[in-house]
Write a protein that holds these residues in place. Structure first.
Motif, mmCIF file in Angstrom:
data_model
loop_
_atom_site.group_PDB
_atom_site.id
_atom_site.type_symbol
_atom_site.label_atom_id
_atom_site.label_comp_id
_atom_site.label_asym_id
_atom_site.label_seq_id
_atom_site.Cartn_x
_atom_site.Cartn_y
_atom_site.Cartn_z
ATOM 1 N N GLU A 117 79.277 51.904 -71.692
ATOM 2 C CA GLU A 117 78.047 52.561 -72.152
ATOM 3 C C GLU A 117 76.811 51.963 -71.487
ATOM 4 O O GLU A 117 75.874 52.686 -71.140
ATOM 5 N N PHE A 118 76.806 50.654 -71.319
ATOM 6 C CA PHE A 118 75.670 50.013 -70.656
ATOM 7 C C PHE A 118 75.581 50.449 -69.198
ATOM 8 O O PHE A 118 74.490 50.704 -68.682
ATOM 9 N N TRP A 119 76.724 50.535 -68.515
ATOM 10 C CA TRP A 119 76.743 50.983 -67.123
ATOM 11 C C TRP A 119 76.237 52.428 -67.029
ATOM 12 O O TRP A 119 75.459 52.763 -66.136
ATOM 13 N N TYR A 120 76.663 53.284 -67.952
ATOM 14 C CA TYR A 120 76.201 54.670 -67.959
ATOM 15 C C TYR A 120 74.694 54.735 -68.188
ATOM 16 O O TYR A 120 73.993 55.508 -67.536
ATOM 17 N N PHE A 121 74.178 53.908 -69.099
ATOM 18 C CA PHE A 121 72.735 53.869 -69.351
ATOM 19 C C PHE A 121 71.979 53.451 -68.105
ATOM 20 O O PHE A 121 70.960 54.059 -67.751
ATOM 21 N N MET A 122 72.466 52.389 -67.425
ATOM 22 C CA MET A 122 71.773 51.923 -66.222
ATOM 23 C C MET A 122 71.821 52.974 -65.123
ATOM 24 O O MET A 122 70.849 53.152 -64.382
ATOM 25 N N LYS A 123 72.928 53.683 -65.000
ATOM 26 C CA LYS A 123 73.090 54.675 -63.944
ATOM 27 C C LYS A 123 72.224 55.909 -64.185
ATOM 28 O O LYS A 123 71.594 56.412 -63.258
ATOM 29 N N THR A 124 72.159 56.355 -65.430
ATOM 30 C CA THR A 124 71.418 57.584 -65.697
ATOM 31 C C THR A 124 69.914 57.364 -65.775
ATOM 32 O O THR A 124 69.143 58.245 -65.399
#
Length: 59
Positions: free
Chosen positions: A16-23
């Motif tokens: 979820e953190f990776w998705y947040f950083m990517k988006t």
């Protein structure tokens, strides 16, 4: 199977953190998180050793 499912749920926060950083294009958060994790590991591993007074004097 319950054990692997619980491990997957615990590590889902990294996804979820990776998705947040990517988006949201917040790439500057990555180095801060890595630094904080390394610093916390350093403190945990040296808290019961003779190096502890020297580590704490750095801060």
């Amino acid at each position: 199977m319950g054990f692997f499912h619980s491990i997957k749920e615990r590590f889902s926060i990294f996804g979820e953190f990776w998705y947040f950083m990517k988006t949201s294009k917040r790439w500057w958060l990555g180095p801060i998180i890595v630094f904080l994790l390394l610093l916390s590991l350093l403190i945990v591993f040296t808290e019961s050793s003779a190096l502890a007074p020297f580590i704490y004097s750095l801060f």
